[in-house]
Design an enzyme around this catalytic site. Structure first.
Site: not given
Ligand code: IPM
Ligand code: MG
Length: 357
Positions: A143, A222, A246, A250
Site C-alpha cells: 500500500y 492462500d 484487506d 472482506d
Molecule cells: C478498507 C478499504 C480500503 C483499503 C480502501 C478504501 C482504500 O478497502 O479499509 O479495507 O484497502 O484499506
Molecule cells: Mg478493504
C-alpha cells in the site's frame, strides 16, 4: 463522568447516512451515563476533493490530531473507479490519514450474532461459535511502498516493504490480545514466496519466545482464505500484513452475515479511528436502506478502546443483539423468514437500537 472530543468524519456515500446514526448512539450513551461528548466534523474523500481539491485537507488532519477519537464513515466514488488516470482520489485521503496518524493496527472483530446464522451464505453448523479478531497491519506493505510506471508507461510496479520494527509492533498488539482471549494466534503470510513474509515470520517467531503462554501457528494466506470458509471456528486471533488483511477481512465478513455488520478500530500512536469495514456503497446511497449497525458497533469499539468505557460499549452491543432478537433486519441481513414489516431502513434501525439504550 467524562468529557471527550469526538470528531465525526462521515466521508462519502452511505458513510454520511450510517455515521449520523452512530453519532446518535454516542449521544444516547452520553445522556445515559452523564458523559459530555463535544463533536466537530471534518471532510475526507470525494466530498473533500469537491470542496477543497484535496482528499484529506490539512484542516481535517489537524482536527483529527486534536480530537480524542474519530468516528469515520467511508470514502470512495464510482467516478474514480473507472478512471485510472485520476491524480487525486478519495482513497488517498484514507491512506494519508492512516499514515499521518500512525494508525498501524487495524482491529477487525468478526463476531456472529446468533440471530444472523441464516443470513450468511455459509452453513449454520460451520459458523456457529465463530469469533475471530483480526489484526491487520495498516501503514506498510504494498500500500505504501514505491509505485510507478516505467518503459513509457507500459510497465507498472508497487513495492511491498516491511521493516522489523513495523512487524514487531503489530505482532506485539496481536500477542497481547491473544493473551486476553483463547491464547491462540495465527500469523498469516506468504513466506514460501515473499521476502517481506519471511521477515514477517522471523519477527513473529522471535516475539513468540516472549509469549510462551500463547500458542502460535503460521499459515500461508492462500490456505487461510480456504480455511476461513471451511472451518472458521479454528481461528481466534489472526495477525497479517496490510494487503492480505484487506482481502481476508472482506472474506471473513461473510462469517458475520454481511459487510454491513462489521466494525473496525484503527489504533497506533495517537488518536484512534473507528469505522465500518464496508465502503461508500454508492449503489444504495441516498435510498435510506444502508445498514447502520457497523457504524453503531464502531461507536461501541470507540468507547471501549479509546475511552475505556466498557459498560457503555457493552450496552450498545447488547442493544444491537436485542434488536436482532426481535427480528428486525436491514435488507442486507434479511432472509426468507423476515416479515416485510421487520425490514427497517437506516434511521428506523438506528431508532430501534436507541430504544434499548
Ligand atoms: C478498507 C478499504 C480500503 C483499503 C480502501 C478504501 C482504500 O478497502 O479499509 O479495507 O484497502 O484499506
Ligand atoms: Mg478493504
Amino acid at each position: 463522568m467524562a468529557t471527550k472530543n469526538i470528531l465525526i468524519v462521515p466521508g462519502d456515500g452511505i458513510g454520511q447516512e450510517v455515521t449520523a446514526v452512530g453519532k446518535k448512539v454516542l449521544d444516547a450513551i452520553a445522556a445515559k451515563f452523564g458523559h459530555t461528548f463535544h463533536y466537530d466534523e471534518a471532510l475526507i474523500g470525494h466530498v473533500a476533493i469537491e470542496a477543497t481539491g484535496e482528499a484529506l485537507p490539512a484542516e481535517s488532519l489537524e482536527k483529527m490530531r486534536k480530537s480524542d477519537a474519530v468516528l469515520f464513515g467511508a470514502v470512495g466514488h464510482p467516478k474514480y473507479d473507472n478512471d485510472p488516470s485520476a491524480k487525486v482520489r478519495p482513497e488517498q485521503g484514507l491512506l494519508k490519514m492512516r499514515k499521518e496518524l500512525g494508525l498501524y493496527a487495524n482491529l477487525r472483530p468478526i463476531k456472529l450474532f446468533d440471530e444472523l446464522l441464516s443470513a450468511s451464505s455459509i452453513k449454520p453448523e460451520i459458523l456457529r461459535g465463530a469469533d475471530i479478531l483480526f489484526f491487520r497491519e495498516l501503514t506498510g506493505d504494498i500500500y505504501f511502498g514505491e509505485k510507478g510506471r516505467k518503459n513509457d508507461g507500459d510497465t507498472a510496479f508497487d513495492v511491498a516493504e516491511y521493516s522489523r520494527f513495523e512487524v514487531e509492533r503489530i505482532g506485539r498488539k496481536a500477542f497481547e490480545a491473544a493473551r486476553t482471549r483463547k491464547k491462540k494466534l495465527c500469523s498469516v503470510d506468504k513466506a514460501n514466496v515473499l521476502e517481506t513474509s519471511r521477515l514477517w515470520r522471523e519477527v513473529i517467531q522471535k516475539l513468540a519466545l516472549e509469549y510462551p503462554d500463547v500458542e502460535v501457528e503460521h499459515q500461508f494466506v492462500d490456505s487461510t482464505a480456504m480455511m476461513l470458509i471451511k472451518n472458521p471456528c479454528r481461528f481466534d486471533v489472526v495477525v497479517t500484513a496490510n494487503l492480505f488483511g484487506d482481502i481476508l477481512t472482506d472474506e471473513a465478513s461473510q462469517i458475520a452475515g454481511s459487510m454491513g455488520m462489521l466494525a473496525s478500530a484503527s489504533i497506533g500512536d495517537g488518536t484512534g479511528v473507528y469505522e465500518p469495514i464496508h465502503g461508500s456503497a454508492h449503489d444504495i446511497t441516498g435510498k435510506g436502506i444502508a445498514n447502520p449497525l457497523a457504524s453503531i458497533l464502531s461507536a461501541a469499539l470507540l468507547l471501549d478502546i479509546s475511552f475505556g468505557m466498557k459498560e457503555e460499549s457493552e450496552l450498545i452491543i447488547s442493544a444491537v443483539d436485542q434488536v436482532l432478537k426481535q427480528g428486525f433486519r436491514t435488507v442486507d441481513i434479511a432472509d426468507a423468514s423476515t416479515k416485510p414489516e421487520q425490514i427497517l431502513g437506516t434511521d428506523a434501525m438506528g431508532a430501534a437500537v436507541l430504544k434499548f439504550i
